[in-house]
Design a protein around this motif. Structure first.
Motif, PDB file in Angstrom:
ATOM      1  N   UNK A 138       0.856  -1.063  -0.031  1.00 24.82           N
ATOM      2  CA  UNK A 138      -0.029   0.013   0.112  1.00 24.82           C
ATOM      3  C   UNK A 138       0.810   1.204   0.104  1.00 24.82           C
ATOM      4  N   UNK A 139       1.933   1.266   0.723  1.00 24.38           N
ATOM      5  CA  UNK A 139       2.940   2.302   0.750  1.00 24.38           C
ATOM      6  C   UNK A 139       3.443   2.491  -0.457  1.00 24.38           C
ATOM      7  N   UNK A 140       3.884   1.229  -1.055  1.00 26.75           N
ATOM      8  CA  UNK A 140       4.742   1.319  -2.473  1.00 26.75           C
ATOM      9  C   UNK A 140       3.827   2.065  -3.608  1.00 26.75           C
ATOM     10  N   UNK A 141       2.580   1.662  -3.545  1.00 31.77           N
ATOM     11  CA  UNK A 141       1.637   2.254  -4.428  1.00 31.77           C
ATOM     12  C   UNK A 141       1.372   3.651  -4.346  1.00 31.77           C
ATOM     13  N   UNK A 142       1.268   4.096  -3.048  1.00 32.00           N
ATOM     14  CA  UNK A 142       1.040   5.301  -2.756  1.00 32.00           C
ATOM     15  C   UNK A 142       2.170   6.286  -3.300  1.00 32.00           C
ATOM     16  N   UNK A 143       3.602   5.860  -3.044  1.00 36.43           N
ATOM     17  CA  UNK A 143       4.728   6.535  -3.548  1.00 36.43           C
ATOM     18  C   UNK A 143       4.837   6.535  -5.059  1.00 36.43           C
ATOM     19  N   UNK A 144       4.618   5.563  -5.673  1.00 36.23           N
ATOM     20  CA  UNK A 144       4.409   5.402  -7.127  1.00 36.23           C
ATOM     21  C   UNK A 144       3.511   6.371  -7.520  1.00 36.23           C
ATOM     22  N   UNK A 145       2.322   6.314  -7.117  1.00 34.22           N
ATOM     23  CA  UNK A 145       1.379   7.601  -7.504  1.00 34.22           C
ATOM     24  C   UNK A 145       1.725   8.753  -7.397  1.00 34.22           C
ATOM     25  N   UNK A 146       2.328   9.081  -6.191  1.00 36.09           N
ATOM     26  CA  UNK A 146       2.560  10.311  -5.826  1.00 36.09           C
ATOM     27  C   UNK A 146       3.666  10.889  -6.663  1.00 36.09           C
ATOM     28  N   UNK A 147       4.703  10.095  -7.003  1.00 37.82           N
ATOM     29  CA  UNK A 147       5.837  10.761  -8.027  1.00 37.82           C
ATOM     30  C   UNK A 147       5.477  10.574  -9.572  1.00 37.82           C
ATOM     31  N   UNK A 148       4.518   9.889  -9.706  1.00 37.02           N
ATOM     32  CA  UNK A 148       4.125  10.006 -11.205  1.00 37.02           C
ATOM     33  C   UNK A 148       3.227  11.371 -11.364  1.00 37.02           C
ATOM     34  N   UNK A 149       2.447  11.643 -10.383  1.00 36.51           N
ATOM     35  CA  UNK A 149       1.881  12.904 -10.169  1.00 36.51           C
ATOM     36  C   UNK A 149       2.785  14.078 -10.438  1.00 36.51           C
ATOM     37  N   UNK A 150       3.723  14.053  -9.555  1.00 38.27           N
ATOM     38  CA  UNK A 150       4.662  15.052  -9.400  1.00 38.27           C
ATOM     39  C   UNK A 150       5.544  15.172 -10.632  1.00 38.27           C
ATOM     40  N   UNK A 151       5.972  14.097 -11.141  1.00 33.63           N
ATOM     41  CA  UNK A 151       6.687  14.047 -12.467  1.00 33.63           C
ATOM     42  C   UNK A 151       6.174  14.662 -13.619  1.00 33.63           C
ATOM     43  N   UNK A 152       4.799  14.110 -13.934  1.00 42.04           N
ATOM     44  CA  UNK A 152       3.914  14.820 -14.822  1.00 42.04           C
ATOM     45  C   UNK A 152       4.014  16.157 -14.687  1.00 42.04           C
ATOM     46  N   UNK A 153       3.542  16.599 -13.597  1.00 40.98           N
ATOM     47  CA  UNK A 153       3.319  18.112 -13.293  1.00 40.98           C
ATOM     48  C   UNK A 153       4.720  18.943 -13.605  1.00 40.98           C
ATOM     49  N   UNK A 154       5.736  18.296 -13.289  1.00 39.42           N
ATOM     50  CA  UNK A 154       7.022  19.051 -13.526  1.00 39.42           C
ATOM     51  C   UNK A 154       7.218  18.948 -15.067  1.00 39.42           C
ATOM     52  N   UNK A 155       7.039  17.945 -15.681  1.00 42.35           N
ATOM     53  CA  UNK A 155       7.184  17.929 -16.980  1.00 42.35           C
ATOM     54  C   UNK A 155       6.102  18.823 -17.831  1.00 42.35           C
ATOM     55  N   UNK A 156       4.881  18.905 -17.590  1.00 46.15           N
ATOM     56  CA  UNK A 156       3.982  19.809 -17.939  1.00 46.15           C
ATOM     57  C   UNK A 156       4.557  21.415 -17.819  1.00 46.15           C
ATOM     58  N   UNK A 157       5.048  21.519 -16.384  1.00 50.15           N
ATOM     59  CA  UNK A 157       5.412  22.966 -16.149  1.00 50.15           C
ATOM     60  C   UNK A 157       6.764  23.360 -16.985  1.00 50.15           C
ATOM     61  N   UNK A 158       7.727  22.348 -17.259  1.00 48.14           N
ATOM     62  CA  UNK A 158       8.891  22.694 -18.025  1.00 48.14           C
ATOM     63  C   UNK A 158       8.477  22.883 -19.600  1.00 48.14           C
ATOM     64  N   UNK A 159       7.385  22.197 -20.047  1.00 47.29           N
ATOM     65  CA  UNK A 159       7.038  22.399 -21.307  1.00 47.29           C
ATOM     66  C   UNK A 159       6.356  23.682 -21.597  1.00 47.29           C
ATOM     67  N   UNK A 160       5.679  24.034 -20.517  1.00 41.33           N
ATOM     68  CA  UNK A 160       5.016  25.317 -20.594  1.00 41.33           C
ATOM     69  C   UNK A 160       6.110  26.507 -20.788  1.00 41.33           C
ATOM     70  N   UNK A 161       7.071  26.568 -20.136  1.00 41.76           N
ATOM     71  CA  UNK A 161       8.213  27.584 -20.086  1.00 41.76           C
ATOM     72  C   UNK A 161       8.592  28.028 -21.536  1.00 41.76           C
TER      73      UNK A 161
END
Length: 218
Positions: free
Chosen positions: A195-218
Motif C-alpha cells: 500500500x505504501x509502495x503504490x502510494x509512493x508510485x502514484x505520488x511520484x508519477x503525479x509530481x513528475x507529470x506536473x513537473x514535465x508539464x511545467x517545463x513544457x510550458x516555459x
C-alpha cells in the motif's frame, strides 16, 4: 465428488478468499497513506520557509537510509509515516506553484492523466505480464542513478539535464507500478508495504507529470 476433490476445492476457495482479503488491505493502506499525506499537505501551508530546506534533507536522508540499509526495513512502519508526513508538508508549496503556473484546468487534467497512467501500468503488470521479478534489479539501479542525478542537479541549472531527470523519473515510477502490481499478482507482498509502495508510485508519477508539464510550458 471425492473427499480429495472437495478438500482441493476448499483449499482453492480459501486461497482466493485470502488473496482478496490481502488485496483489500493493500488498498486500505494505500488510502490511509494518502490521508496522512493530505493532512501533512494541509499543514504545509503553515510551514515556515526556513524549515523547508532542512526537511528536504531529512526526506533525502530517509530515502537513502531505506535504499541502502536493509536494517531500516525493521522500522518500515515508523519510516513510512515520517516520510509521508514530511513529503506532505513539503508538497503544499510544490502543488501550489504548479497550480499557479499551469492554471487550474491544466493542473487537474495532468493529475487525471497521471492517475490514468498509474491505472494502465497497473493493469499491464497484473493481467498482461507473467513474471516481472527480473525487472527489480534494473529498477533499483535506475533509482540509485536517479537519486545521484538529482543530487547533482542541485548544483547544475541546465534545463535539458533537469528535463531528462524528469522523464527518467516518470518512466521509472511507471515501471515500478507495473512491477509492484505484478508482485501483487504473484502474492509476493505484505499489505502495508505494498500500500505504501503504490502510494509512493502514484505520488511520484503525479509530481513528475506536473513537473514535465511545467517545463513544457516555459
Amino acid at each position: 465428488m471425492t473427499d480429495s476433490a472437495q478438500q482441493a476445492g476448499k483449499k482453492q476457495h480459501q486461497a482466493k478468499s485470502k488473496s482478496s482479503s490481502a488485496y483489500g488491505k493493500v488498498w486500505l493502506f494505500f488510502m490511509y497513506y494518502w490521508i496522512i499525506f493530505g493532512i501533512g499537505c494541509y499543514f504545509g501551508q503553515f510551514l515556515p520557509m526556513s524549515w523547508r530546506q532542512p526537511l528536504s534533507f531529512v526526506l533525502l536522508g530517509l530515502v537513502l537510509i531505506t535504499v541502502f540499509f536493509n536494517r531500516a526495513r525493521r522500522y518500515g512502519l515508523v519510516i513510512s509515516h515520517i516520510y509521508t508526513i514530511v513529503v506532505g508538508l513539503l508538497s503544499y508549496a510544490t502543488f501550489t506553484a504548479y497550480l499557479q503556473n499551469l492554471g487550474p484546468e491544466v493542473f487537474y487534467k495532468n493529475i487525471a492523466l497521471a492517475i490514468a497512467a498509474f491505472i494502465v501500468f497497473g493493469i499491464i503488470g497484473f493481467f498482461l505480464i507473467g513474471n516481472a521479478a527480473s525487472m527489480g534489479k534494473y529498477l533499483f539501479v535506475t533509482l540509485i542513478a536517479l537519486i545521484v542525478a538529482s543530487l547533482i542537479g542541485m548544483f547544475i541549472h541546465n534545463p535539458i539535464f533537469h528535463t531528462i531527470i524528469t522523464v527518467v523519473g516518470l518512466l521509472l515510477f511507471l515501471l515500478y507500478t507495473l512491477y509492484d502490481f505484478n508482485r501483487m499478482k504473484r502474492g509476493q507482498f505484505s499489505p502495508r508495504e505494498m500500500g505504501f509502495n503504490l502510494f509512493i508510485n502514484l505520488l511520484h508519477i503525479i509530481k513528475y507529470v506536473l513537473r514535465l508539464a511545467n517545463r513544457v510550458k516555459r
